[in-house]
Design an enzyme around this catalytic site. Structure first.
Site, PDB file in Angstrom:
ATOM      1  CD1 TRP A   1      10.297  40.018  36.250  1.00 12.73           C
ATOM      2  CD2 TRP A   1      11.572  38.715  37.553  1.00 12.73           C
ATOM      3  NE1 TRP A   1      10.814  39.002  35.469  1.00 12.73           N
ATOM      4  CE2 TRP A   1      11.598  38.203  36.241  1.00 12.73           C
ATOM      5  CE3 TRP A   1      12.293  38.057  38.546  1.00 12.73           C
ATOM      6  CZ2 TRP A   1      12.320  37.054  35.897  1.00 12.73           C
ATOM      7  CZ3 TRP A   1      13.018  36.912  38.214  1.00 12.73           C
ATOM      8  CH2 TRP A   1      13.029  36.429  36.899  1.00 12.73           C
TER       9      TRP A   1
ATOM     10  CG  ASP B   1      14.541  44.240  39.062  1.00 12.93           C
ATOM     11  OD1 ASP B   1      15.309  44.460  38.109  1.00 12.93           O
ATOM     12  OD2 ASP B   1      14.036  43.114  39.294  1.00 12.93           O
TER      13      ASP B   1
ATOM     14  CE  LYS C   1      15.113  39.314  31.482  1.00 11.96           C
ATOM     15  NZ  LYS C   1      15.015  39.642  32.899  1.00 11.96           N
TER      16      LYS C   1
HETATM   17  C1  LIG Z   1      14.935  38.855  34.182  1.00 11.23           C
HETATM   18  C2  LIG Z   1      14.610  39.674  35.392  1.00 11.23           C
HETATM   19  C3  LIG Z   1      15.121  39.367  36.657  1.00 11.23           C
HETATM   20  C4  LIG Z   1      16.009  38.172  36.897  1.00 11.23           C
HETATM   21  O1  LIG Z   1      17.257  38.449  36.416  1.00 11.23           O
HETATM   22  P1  LIG Z   1      18.471  37.425  36.624  1.00 11.23           P
HETATM   23  O2  LIG Z   1      19.605  38.264  36.147  1.00 11.23           O
HETATM   24  O3  LIG Z   1      18.181  36.241  35.795  1.00 11.23           O
HETATM   25  O4  LIG Z   1      18.555  37.120  38.078  1.00 11.23           O
HETATM   26  C5  LIG Z   1      14.786  40.171  37.716  1.00 11.23           C
HETATM   27  N1  LIG Z   1      14.001  41.248  37.554  1.00 11.23           N
HETATM   28  C6  LIG Z   1      13.477  41.575  36.362  1.00 11.23           C
HETATM   29  C7  LIG Z   1      12.611  42.783  36.239  1.00 11.23           C
HETATM   30  C8  LIG Z   1      13.774  40.802  35.242  1.00 11.23           C
HETATM   31  O5  LIG Z   1      13.258  41.125  34.046  1.00 11.23           O
END
Ligand SMILES: *Cc1c(COP(=O)(O)O)cnc(C)c1O
Length: 348
Positions: free
Chosen positions: A90, A160, A184
């Site tokens: 990511w 993030d 998540k």
């Molecule tokens: C799943 C995830 C993403 C992507 O998320 P989307 O909402 O599908 O764009 C980005 N960063 C991390 C750390 C993730 O676990």
């Protein structure tokens, strides 16, 4: 996973939300009922995370992936470059997107170690004139989590937190901006939560689309256009549920215990392995391999027979990955550990 309590409440309110005669899915987002749902969700998130009053909370669409571009568009503020820490898949995506807008300085990377650890603070080659420092506290695919919050002095810290938000208390005041896709650890897909310090709003680069400007959403309470109303409502149910469970202090205790017992089961066996250095192991995503990858399919089959789903590792790394987010009860982790022992006894 979503909490069963939350799902049951959503079911009970599915056809008629609190006597309104409507499902939340049918409501106007400008109506009184939905506005109260939205405001309560924000208030509960603020309370859970102890978000200071000089931070705005936004409920957006587009996923965490849209934030990879919105962050540089909004936070460069006339600066030429931004600092990024690279700890996995990511991080790399965020870096690649930011390169479309600015000079990206990768101030530390653990790629050489196969992304099996996190860099130490003293290993970060930070630039004092960077627009911001971006990192991924928990790399969902690699199962690598920072055991500390990087110190970035006056440079705003951007995180993030898609796969670790709400897993434990954090000091929000250390961050300039936090973002997280909800799917998540919060709610169903479709919602992205952004927490931004108010002085960082409103200085976008030329050409920024209206929808990509945080100021647009701050000024309209995240209702500039139709928001992801049902996911927002579900997030609100999840926040209220976490408050009832004792908030993030209680969640931290449960999450740490869940992770510790799963790692202990892996470490006490020669059949299972986890490649991440101990201090950087994720509380939320636990990747592990079997001694013989040819047994992966049989393991997944037995897991699914026991109701243990979604254990297949990410296609980029293989093996297994147990995602043990907030909503995963401790009994779910116990059941996995039992399966692992049983399976090893027969195949190990
Ligand atoms: C799943 C995830 C993403 C992507 O998320 P989307 O909402 O599908 O764009 C980005 N960063 C991390 C750390 C993730 O676990």
């Amino acid at each position: 996973m979503l909490s069963e309590t939350v799902l049951q409440q959503a079911r009970a309110e599915m056809l008629d939300w609190q006597g309104s005669g409507m499902s939340v899915m049918e409501m106007s987002h400008r109506g009184k009922a939905f506005i109260s749902i939205a405001a309560q969700a924000e208030a509960d998130l603020r309370e859970l995370m102890a978000i200071p009053t000089n931070y705005k909370v936004l409920f957006l669409q587009g996923g965490a992936s849209s934030q990879f571009a919105m962050v540089p568009m909004n936070l460069l503020r006339g600066k030429a470059g931004a600092d990024y820490i690279n700890t996995g898949a990511w991080s790399k995506k965020a870096i690649a997107e930011a390169r479309r807008y600015c000079q990206v300085n990768v101030v530390a990377s653990t790629e050489k170690s196969g992304f099996s650890t996190t860099p130490v603070q003293s290993g970060l080659q930070l630039n004092a004139d960077a627009a911001y420092l971006h990192y991924v506290p928990n790399e969902t695919i690699g199962g690598v989590e920072f055991p500390y919050i990087p110190e970035s002095a006056d440079v705003p810290l951007v995180a993030d937190m898609s796969s670790t938000i709400l897993s434990r208390p954090i000091d929000v005041s250390k961050f300039g901006l936090i973002y997280a896709g909800a799917q998540k650890n919060i709610a169903p897909a479709g919602l992205t939560v952004v927490i931004i310090r108010d002085d960082l709003v409103g200085q976008t680069i030329a050409g920024t689309p209206t929808m990509s400007d945080y100021a647009t959403h701050v000024q309209s309470d995240s209702m500039y256009n139709t928001p992801p109303a049902y996911a927002w409502y579900m997030a609100g149910l999840a926040f209220a549920h976490l408050k009832n469970k004792g908030g993030l202090v209680a969640m931290a205790e449960i999450n740490q215990r869940k992770a510790a017992k799963l790692y202990a089961a892996i470490d006490h066996s020669d059949f299972y392995a986890n490649p991440v250095t101990r201090e950087s192991r994720s509380w939320m995503n636990v990747p592990f391999t079997l001694a013989d990858a040819a047994l992966d399919a049989a393991f997944l089959e037995e897991a699914s027979e026991r109701g243990l789903m979604t254990l297949k590792g990410h296609r980029s790394v293989g093996g297994m990955r147990a995602s043990i987010y907030n909503a995963m009860p401790e009994a779910g982790v116990d059941a996995l550990i039992e399966l692992m022992a049983d399976f090893e006894a027969r195949y190990g």
